[in-house]
Design a protein around this motif. Sequence first.
Motif, short mmCIF file in Angstrom:
data_model
loop_
_atom_site.label_atom_id
_atom_site.label_comp_id
_atom_site.label_asym_id
_atom_site.label_seq_id
_atom_site.Cartn_x
_atom_site.Cartn_y
_atom_site.Cartn_z
N UNK A 239 0.82 -1.23 0.00
CA UNK A 239 0.00 0.00 0.00
C UNK A 239 0.85 1.27 0.00
N UNK B 28 -0.21 4.22 -2.45
CA UNK B 28 -0.55 5.53 -1.87
C UNK B 28 0.40 6.62 -2.33
N UNK C 1 -0.05 7.50 -6.06
CA UNK C 1 -1.25 8.33 -6.26
C UNK C 1 -1.00 9.75 -5.73
N UNK C 2 -0.32 9.86 -4.61
CA UNK C 2 0.04 11.17 -4.06
C UNK C 2 0.93 11.94 -5.03
N UNK D 227 1.22 11.68 -8.22
CA UNK D 227 0.51 12.09 -9.43
C UNK D 227 -0.46 13.22 -9.13
N UNK D 228 -1.13 13.14 -7.98
CA UNK D 228 -2.09 14.19 -7.61
C UNK D 228 -1.38 15.55 -7.48
N UNK E 10 -8.14 -2.30 -15.78
CA UNK E 10 -9.09 -2.24 -14.67
C UNK E 10 -9.20 -0.82 -14.12
N UNK E 11 -8.05 -0.13 -14.04
CA UNK E 11 -8.05 1.20 -13.42
C UNK E 11 -7.01 2.10 -14.08
N UNK F 46 -6.58 5.28 -13.81
CA UNK F 46 -5.96 6.25 -12.90
C UNK F 46 -4.76 5.63 -12.20
N UNK F 47 -4.89 4.35 -11.85
CA UNK F 47 -3.81 3.67 -11.15
C UNK F 47 -2.62 3.50 -12.10
N UNK G 179 -1.78 5.44 -14.53
CA UNK G 179 -1.10 6.73 -14.67
C UNK G 179 -0.20 6.98 -13.47
N UNK G 180 -0.70 6.65 -12.28
CA UNK G 180 0.09 6.87 -11.06
C UNK G 180 1.35 6.01 -11.05
#
Lengths: 189, 189
Positions: B34, B38, B41-42, B44-45, B79-80, B82-83, B85-86
């Motif tokens: 995780x 996490x 994703x952080x 990329x955000x 499946x995802x 966004x994931x 891309x991250x």
Amino acid sequence: MRVKNKMPSINICLVHYPVKNQNNQIITTSITNLDVHDLARLSTTYGLDCFYIVQPLNRQKELFQELIDYWKKGVGANYNLHRARAFHKVTIVASIEECLQDIGLDKEPIVIATGANIQGNIGYCQLRELAKTRNILLLFGTGWGLADSLIDKAHYQLAPIAGVDGYNHLSVRSAASIIIDRLCSKKWW
Amino acid sequence: MRVKNKMPSINICLVHYPVKNQNNQIITTSITNLDVHDLARLSTTYGLDCFYIVQPLNRQKELFQELIDYWKKGVGANYNLHRARAFHKVTIVASIEECLQDIGLDKEPIVIATGANIQGNIGYCQLRELAKTRNILLLFGTGWGLADSLIDKAHYQLAPIAGVDGYNHLSVRSAASIIIDRLCSKKWW
């Protein structure tokens, strides 16, 4: 033993039902072990009153109550005292209603919905002000976010954390950490 | 394909060696699944340049490279999105030196050590200023934190996140999220 703060208090609630899946259907999600650890530690670091976990499935509640007790008073408590202290903040409840009852309906907590895709109608400065005089309950969704019915019933919807290039797909662990820091941190800027 | 930002860039590095255990011994920790999700994703955000994972153990590197590829171009990518891309932000390296080489030694990144127990010699406002003109590499420790040798070699030590009643035991996922928000968020206050 859990010690409740005097008013005003800040509470967080991690919701496993009702939440959405990626097809916008209402589902119940499983509890994620690291969510419990991370948000318990976050709640203790920032002096929150209580960290609620909403989970209506009995088998899940039993399983995670066992895990919480392991860290509060089992072998885990001897292994890591800091973790034991954090786990005293955690309460598992079956519903948002049970969570509100535990806080105390007489305390009239202001319920704040959070989510990456909601229309915010309160910002972080306003929320910091509100928290000075009112009890606060922040709702965080698992899965693909809080059900619309919950968002609609909340008193306010918190402005989402803005990402760059339209990307704001934080984990609930990251989002809760950032939101609590924006709300509770002593002024660093 | 990973696209590097033009200068100045902000990079984070999750260190699994050299870090401490609870007895202050230097160890190598395992990668936590995780953490990868996490912090990707952080990153990329908030538009960070790169999220490095320092892990010298070959079997661990292979295992997590497989996991990263699953999300970048395997079944996970369908499946995802966004994931996927991250996960393009993630690079596994064997050492801090390899991480610095990948950023580019000519870019002279300023290395910032973080940790709950370090003596901070730079604050968040100063770091925001510094990041306007210089490339930044933030080091986050797993286990019981970065080895003292790493902290001593860094250009700066970031002021720890202050907790209430002396408790500041955040997970590395929470701490990194809060620090990146303090460093990179558009002004909300």
